[in-house]
Scaffold this active site. Structure first.
Site, PDB file in Angstrom:
ATOM      1  CG  ASP A  86      -0.206  -0.232   2.872  1.00  0.00           C
ATOM      2  OD1 ASP A  86       0.915   0.675   2.886  1.00  0.00           O
ATOM      3  OD2 ASP A  86      -0.339  -0.796   3.752  1.00  0.00           O
ATOM      4  CD1 TRP A 203      26.435  -1.514  43.322  1.00  0.00           C
ATOM      5  CD2 TRP A 203      25.361  -1.497  45.168  1.00  0.00           C
ATOM      6  NE1 TRP A 203      27.336  -1.463  44.897  1.00  0.00           N
ATOM      7  CE2 TRP A 203      26.181  -1.473  45.406  1.00  0.00           C
ATOM      8  CE3 TRP A 203      23.915  -1.297  46.277  1.00  0.00           C
ATOM      9  CZ2 TRP A 203      26.857  -1.416  46.955  1.00  0.00           C
ATOM     10  CZ3 TRP A 203      24.473  -1.266  47.314  1.00  0.00           C
ATOM     11  CH2 TRP A 203      25.644  -1.694  48.261  1.00  0.00           C
ATOM     12  CG  ASP A 371      39.302  -2.605  46.845  1.00  0.00           C
ATOM     13  OD1 ASP A 371      38.531  -1.791  47.081  1.00  0.00           O
ATOM     14  OD2 ASP A 371      38.629  -3.875  46.476  1.00  0.00           O
ATOM     15  CG  ASP A 372      38.488   2.922  48.240  1.00  0.00           C
ATOM     16  OD1 ASP A 372      39.364   3.579  48.057  1.00  0.00           O
ATOM     17  OD2 ASP A 372      36.995   2.725  48.563  1.00  0.00           O
ATOM     18  NE  ARG A 448      31.935   4.659  47.110  1.00  0.00           N
ATOM     19  CZ  ARG A 448      32.833   3.752  47.978  1.00  0.00           C
ATOM     20  NH1 ARG A 448      33.490   3.714  46.900  1.00  0.00           N
ATOM     21  NH2 ARG A 448      32.869   2.768  48.422  1.00  0.00           N
ATOM     22  CE  LYS A 481      37.568  -4.153  43.307  1.00  0.00           C
ATOM     23  NZ  LYS A 481      37.049  -4.777  44.674  1.00  0.00           N
ATOM     24  CD1 TRP A 482      39.172   1.393  35.939  1.00  0.00           C
ATOM     25  CD2 TRP A 482      41.935   1.012  34.943  1.00  0.00           C
ATOM     26  NE1 TRP A 482      39.158   2.228  34.702  1.00  0.00           N
ATOM     27  CE2 TRP A 482      41.201   2.263  34.277  1.00  0.00           C
ATOM     28  CE3 TRP A 482      42.878   0.677  34.664  1.00  0.00           C
ATOM     29  CZ2 TRP A 482      41.837   3.078  33.404  1.00  0.00           C
ATOM     30  CZ3 TRP A 482      43.818   2.152  33.754  1.00  0.00           C
ATOM     31  CH2 TRP A 482      43.514   3.279  33.344  1.00  0.00           C
ATOM     32  CG  ASP A 483      35.905   0.752  41.359  1.00  0.00           C
ATOM     33  OD1 ASP A 483      35.001   0.090  40.942  1.00  0.00           O
ATOM     34  OD2 ASP A 483      35.606   0.397  42.585  1.00  0.00           O
ATOM     35  CB  CYS A 531      35.492  -2.946  39.331  1.00  0.00           C
ATOM     36  SG  CYS A 531      34.809  -2.835  40.643  1.00  0.00           S
ATOM     37  CG  ASP A 553      30.293  -3.609  44.925  1.00  0.00           C
ATOM     38  OD1 ASP A 553      31.359  -4.337  45.066  1.00  0.00           O
ATOM     39  OD2 ASP A 553      29.648  -2.072  45.476  1.00  0.00           O
TER      40      ASP A 553
HETATM   41  C1  GLA Z   1      33.286  -0.288  44.906  1.00  0.00           C
HETATM   42  C2  GLA Z   1      33.848  -1.894  44.362  1.00  0.00           C
HETATM   43  C3  GLA Z   1      33.549  -2.788  46.083  1.00  0.00           C
HETATM   44  C4  GLA Z   1      34.901  -1.867  46.154  1.00  0.00           C
HETATM   45  C5  GLA Z   1      34.689  -0.359  46.507  1.00  0.00           C
HETATM   46  C6  GLA Z   1      35.786   0.305  47.356  1.00  0.00           C
HETATM   47  O1  GLA Z   1      32.109  -0.606  45.082  1.00  0.00           O
HETATM   48  O2  GLA Z   1      32.940  -2.673  43.504  1.00  0.00           O
HETATM   49  O3  GLA Z   1      34.091  -3.964  45.352  1.00  0.00           O
HETATM   50  O4  GLA Z   1      36.143  -1.784  45.794  1.00  0.00           O
HETATM   51  O5  GLA Z   1      34.263   0.233  45.131  1.00  0.00           O
HETATM   52  O6  GLA Z   1      35.471   1.913  47.639  1.00  0.00           O
END
Ligand code: GLA
Length: 739
Positions: A86, A203, A371-372, A448, A481-483, A531, A553
């Site tokens: 059409d 999350w 970690d952090d 954050r 661990k690259w966040d 990450c 997480d």
């Molecule tokens: C994020 C990551 C966690 C941890 C925190 C640190 O939430 O997913 O595994 O590394 O940051 O602040």
């Protein structure tokens, strides 16, 4: 001997794994890409898949076929456009064009939409020519009037997965502004009744599998967050009206290789054609191409199988292991790591980490990751992000003494970083307040307590490379661990002319890739985990340059069963980091240590509990489980996964992994909550050799069958029974082929 040294020496194991991969690759049929001049079409064969695209009588590229492998060239005829029914739906609107410009009578989701400086916003693409080189097919197309060219690049992999990618070139003398640029469109056979599978979440609840019917209209899965996102993952699968199961039925599936804003549109047109178009998200997209400029889309990878969702996943896992993940670590199974986050939070220091490292080493951990909290004034999420130098109170002598200790204990050392972010309370921000993404004069959202550095800027890119390069060199780091812990808001780039500011969406990710690639080429021992607040940056673009990803997480073992199941639809267990953590969990649940271990052992195992609180019995059990894991990890990480019982249905989850060489198979069984008097169902194994005899070994005596050996036929057709009791019980059965 550290993990790296050990694996440097174990060339043999590595060679065996590579051999297994090579054998697996050569077992699949050869790739062939060819042109049939009479029919004017191209055939791409690979694995068990054939893909065909042709040119119709209007000189448009038209989709012809995508599915099970076919073999007879004489079966093919040149495609013809679909006749018009059409006036409101002319032929151009109903013909399955391979890659459509928005222009002419086309009302569906276009593959590309542009506007030209002279006011024209119409792009009608016609086929020009083709090239086949090194197995790649390139189809050249061009607008009917303007010198705007689009090259469609196809690569067929031996696993039967195809990569589509498109490049637009502005060969005109005026600016061409791209408003939408997609990697390609995939067509399934004409008709309705399809079902879409995709992965969604948030999350702490990533990769939840959703399955829903496709109806007329569009379903969009996407990210507008600057990154891949925890909310939706760029993977899709379609199955037909006969509904595929794990073992049967046609499934078409694919995923984008892009870590920025992406979009996949699943569309059923009014004439019952289902089409999937994906690439850059066109939301807030504007990419001006000056004369001579070009833009390439992200790769869109897709495969097809007639053997159900299980096979779709296995094909994609194999493909990722052989073609996507970094080659240099291909033969190196993921080491068992320890991560400090859940144990110590921001409260890290030299003495405390050394104690944890000693305990981790006793367990058989191979990589220790701090970690952090180790840098700048980072005592909470409020300050310090951006200042990548060790905190002087926590590490008065730098990281050296801790790293040395970790290495002496026989482990690698790795560090957490979040390079793309900055706290306003940091030296970096005080020095470069203009480096963050922003709209001048507008409030900036702080999530954050942090802002996003504009990595699209070359000065920021170069700075980040320098800082990370130095951090890695000074500390001889083997692992990052690259966040990335927040998504983009107020995405302004005020330094550029207004028309160019939105290129940020593309340039940010390209620069990020460049930093990572540059670091990796300079530091050949470096491995990276992607990450992003858990599983927010898991995609094939990232997987091309990192060894592993943080899945979520949420480390609650029961919740993880669903997260991991969804993950396994799209991605290989080899990259799926899974930690054993303490109870009560993230979700306030208590599960036995064995259950937590077995859940984590279905991916790449890590330990994230506070070892200072573990009892001697915990240590004994954990050491045993870790050494057990080492004996099955090649099977889990490189093998074929069979999802036998889904955590989405009933009270059991059962997964089986079969080694690529068929010598080992591992069965994981979990009972969630027992109904009174209800025993576990019979488990029929998959993927074994009927004629082979297997040694059966039960981890803990919960296997009902007490025989020592059984044939593959018995295990697959008669099946096994396990005796599980109560809530959160679990077991593992190991099968080793004897002949
Ligand atoms: C994020 C990551 C966690 C941890 C925190 C640190 O939430 O997913 O595994 O590394 O940051 O602040």
């Amino acid at each position: 001997m550290t993990y790296h040294e050990l694996y440097g020496k174990l060339v043999l194991l590595s060679a065996l794994v590579s051999l297994a991969l090579v054998t697996a690759a050569s077992a699949t049929e050869q790739v062939s890409v060819r042109y049939l001049p009479e029919a004017r079409l191209w055939i791409l064969d690979g694995g068990e898949v054939t893909y065909v695209v042709g040119v119709n009588e209007r000189n448009e590229l038209q989709h012809v076929y995508w599915g099970n492998r076919l073999w007879r060239d004489q079966d093919w005829r040149a495609p013809h456009s679909i006749p018009q029914w059409d006036g409101v739906d002319p032929s151009t609107n109903v013909t399955p064009e391979e890659y459509s410009g928005w222009g002419g009578a086309r009302f569906f989701e276009p593959s590309v939409k542009v506007s030209l400086a002279d006011g024209v916003r119409d792009l009608v693409l016609k086929y020009v020519s083709y090239e086949i080189h090194n197995g790649d097919l390139v189809l050249h197309t061009k607008d009917i009037r303007y010198d705007v060219a689009i090259d469609l690049d196809y690569h067929m992999y031996p696993e039967g997965v195809i990569r589509k990618q498109a490049t637009i070139r502005n060969n005109t003398g005026q600016v061409v502004t791209i408003e939408s640029m997609q990697s390609g469109t995939w067509y399934v056979p004409h008709g309705d009744g399809y079902r879409l599978s995709y992965l969604t979440g948030r999350w702490g609840t990533e990769t939840q599998l959703i399955q829903e019917e496709v109806h007329p209209g569009m379903k969009v899965i996407e990210s507008r967050r600057g990154v891949t996102s925890n909310q939706m993952n760029p993977w899709f699968a379609l199955d037909g009206p006969d509904r595929a199961t794990e073992d049967h039925g046609s499934v078409w599936f694919g995923a984008l290789g892009w870590s920025g804003n992406w979009k996949i549109t699943v569309e059923q047109t009014p004439d019952q054609q289902v089409r999937v178009t994906g690439g850059y998200n066109n939301f807030d997209f504007m990419y001006p191409l000056r004369p001579g400029g070009s833009l390439t889309t992200p790769p869109f990878y897709a495969g097809a199988t007639g053997k159900g969702f299980g096979e779709a996943s296995r094909v994609f896992h194999r493909f990722q292991n052989s073609e996507i993940l970094p080659r240099r670590s291909a033969g190196r199974p993921r080491p068992v790591l320890y991560n400090s986050w859940e144990a110590t939070g921001f409260n890290v220091d030299e003495a405390g980490q050394m104690v944890l490292a000693e305990k981790a080493a006793r367990l058989g951990v191979e990589r220790f990751v701090m970690d952090d909290g180790w840098f700048g004034e980072r005592n909470s999420s409020r300050a310090g992000l951006g200042d990548w130098i060790p905190n002087a109170q926590k590490f008065p002598n730098g990281l050296g003494p801790l790293i040395e200790r970790v290495k002496k204990l026989g482990m690698d050392f790795g560090l957490w970083v979040e390079p793309e972010m900055v706290n306003p309370d940091s030296n970096l921000y005080r020095e470069h307040p203009d480096w963050v993404i922003n709209f001048p004069g507008r409030p900036r959202t702080e999530a954050r307590n942090q802002l996003v550095l504009n990595v699209a800027r070359d000065d920021v890119k170069e700075y980040l490379f320098r800082v990370l390069d130095q951090l890695i060199s000074t500390n001889d780091l083997h692992f990052l661990k690259w966040d990335l812990n927040r998504h983009f808001t107020e995405p302004g780039w005020p330094e550029l002319p207004i028309a160019e500011q939105r290129t940020l969406w593309v340039q940010y990710t390209n620069n990020l890739y460049e930093i990572i690639d540059h670091l990796r080429s300079k530091h050949p021992n470096l491995e990276i985990e992607s990450c992003s607040s858990g599983g927010g940056r898991v995609d094939l673009g990232m997987l091309n340059r990192v060894e592993q990803v943080w899945t979520s997480d949420n480390t609650d073992a029961f919740d993880r069963l669903r997260i991991q199941e969804g993950f396994s639809y799209a991605y290989t267990p080899r990259i799926m980091m899974a930690w054993v953590t303490d109870v009560p969990s993230f979700n306030d649940r208590r599960t036995p240590l064995q259950y937590r271990f077995l859940v984590a052992m279905m991916g790449a195992l890590g330990i994230g509990g506070n070892l200072n609180k573990w009892s001697e019995e915990d240590f004994i059990q954990a050491s045993h489980m870790i050494s057990y894991y080492k004996s099955i990890r090649v099977t889990v990480q490189y093998g074929d996964l069979y999802r036998l019982f889904s955590p989405r249905q009933g009270s059991f989850t059962v997964n089986q992994y079969v080694a690529r060489d068929g010598k080992q198979a591992v069965l994981f069984v979990f009972q969630h909550a027992q109904q009174y008097g209800r025993a576990a169902p019979t488990i029929h194994l998959h993927g074994l050799d009927e004629r082979a005899i297997y040694h059966l070994k039960s981890l803990d005596g919960k296997l009902a069958e007490k025989m020592e050996t059984a044939s593959g036929a018995y295990l697959m057709h008669h099946g096994l029974t396990v005796e599980l009791k109560g809530d959160f019980d679990s077991t593992l059965v190991l099968m080793e082929r004897t002949n």
